[in-house]
Enzyme design. Structure first.
Site, mmCIF file in Angstrom:
data_model
loop_
_atom_site.group_PDB
_atom_site.id
_atom_site.type_symbol
_atom_site.label_atom_id
_atom_site.label_comp_id
_atom_site.label_asym_id
_atom_site.label_seq_id
_atom_site.Cartn_x
_atom_site.Cartn_y
_atom_site.Cartn_z
ATOM 1 C CD GLU A 1 -2.636 -1.282 2.572
ATOM 2 O OE1 GLU A 1 -3.673 -1.972 2.604
ATOM 3 O OE2 GLU A 1 -2.158 -0.729 3.581
ATOM 4 C CG ASP B 1 -13.144 -7.782 1.516
ATOM 5 O OD1 ASP B 1 -14.021 -7.756 2.396
ATOM 6 O OD2 ASP B 1 -11.962 -7.459 1.725
#
Length: 255
Positions: A17, A222
């Site tokens: 990230e 998700d």
């Protein structure tokens, strides 16, 4: 626009990230403290110290405290991924926290559910000015950068639609939410909940206690149900890392 006086602490939970951000830092200076590497430099027009917290609330809180006490940051921004907790939020959307709550905090019957004992606070409000700037950066990113950032095949692989920016409640806890039943329970207990993750509310508590402005921005990876672990790391590497880079870069740019 970030001010010249801002020293921004940038926290992410995973290496993927933050790799792109570190590559863009000008004149980076590295220091290792408490098993973490802190990298300070200029990103756009903003002085930044970047660090990986690792997963979980304790790791995030320790990292935020070090940023404040040792590196003297004036603002903290946590970036990363989260699971969707609202049917209006889809994979690839961006959620900016208006407030954060620790969904696994329960000291009842001594204190109300979710309230932090002896603080009298259940939800920590993100800094309004910082969050507004973050929202503008995210909106520019989804309108101008995101449409061409991924191929049609990549979008199809993750069932992604056109990205949207949301602003609302994020819940944090030391558990990966991968059960529809657990998610439904959290939705019932926390009306207006948009996303779930594992660090943001801990950083929020630290910043609250130190009186430091903070913001949290998450890319939805998700649906926080039984299918959540599928291709999670691939999404972080191919989608979320690019989204974080684009949003944070726009946030730090002068003008």
């Amino acid at each position: 626009m970030p001010t010249p006086e801002m020293h921004l602490g940038l926290i992410s939970a995973m290496e993927q990230e933050q790799t792109g951000l570190l590559a863009l830092l000008q004149s980076p200076r590295r220091e290792t403290c408490g098993m973490r590497e802190y990298v300070t430099g200029m990103l756009g027009g903003t002085r930044c110290t970047c660090v990986l917290s690792r997963w979980g609330k304790v790791a995030a809180a320790a990292t935020a405290t070090m940023l404040i006490e040792r590196f003297g940051v004036t603002h903290i921004l946590f970036t990363g991924v989260a699971g969707a907790a609202s049917r209006g939020v889809a994979v690839g959307d961006i959620v900016i926290a208006s407030s954060l709550v620790q969904h696994d905090m329960d000291a009842s019957p001594f204190f109300p559910r979710f309230e932090i004992p002896l603080l009298g606070v259940a939800q920590f409000a993100a800094d309004a000015t910082l969050s507004e700037r973050l929202a503008r950066a995210a909106q520019r990113f989804v309108e101008q950068d995101a449409p061409t950032l991924l191929s049609a095949d990549e979008r199809s692989a993750f069932s992604m639609r056109e990205a949207r920016v949301h602003h609302g409640i994020i819940a944090s806890g030391d558990q990966f939410i991968g059960s529809q039943a657990r998610l439904d329970m959290l939705r019932e207990q926390l009306p207006g909940l948009l996303a779930v993750e594992m660090e943001g509310a801990a950083v929020a508590q630290v910043c609250h206690e130190f009186g430091l402005p903070f913001g949290v921005v998450r890319t939805i990876s998700d649906d926080a149900n039984e299918h959540a672990p599928v291709d999670f790391m691939r999404f972080v590497e191919r989608v979320a890392s690019r989204y974080t880079l684009g949003i944070v870069t726009r946030f730090c740019m002068p003008g």
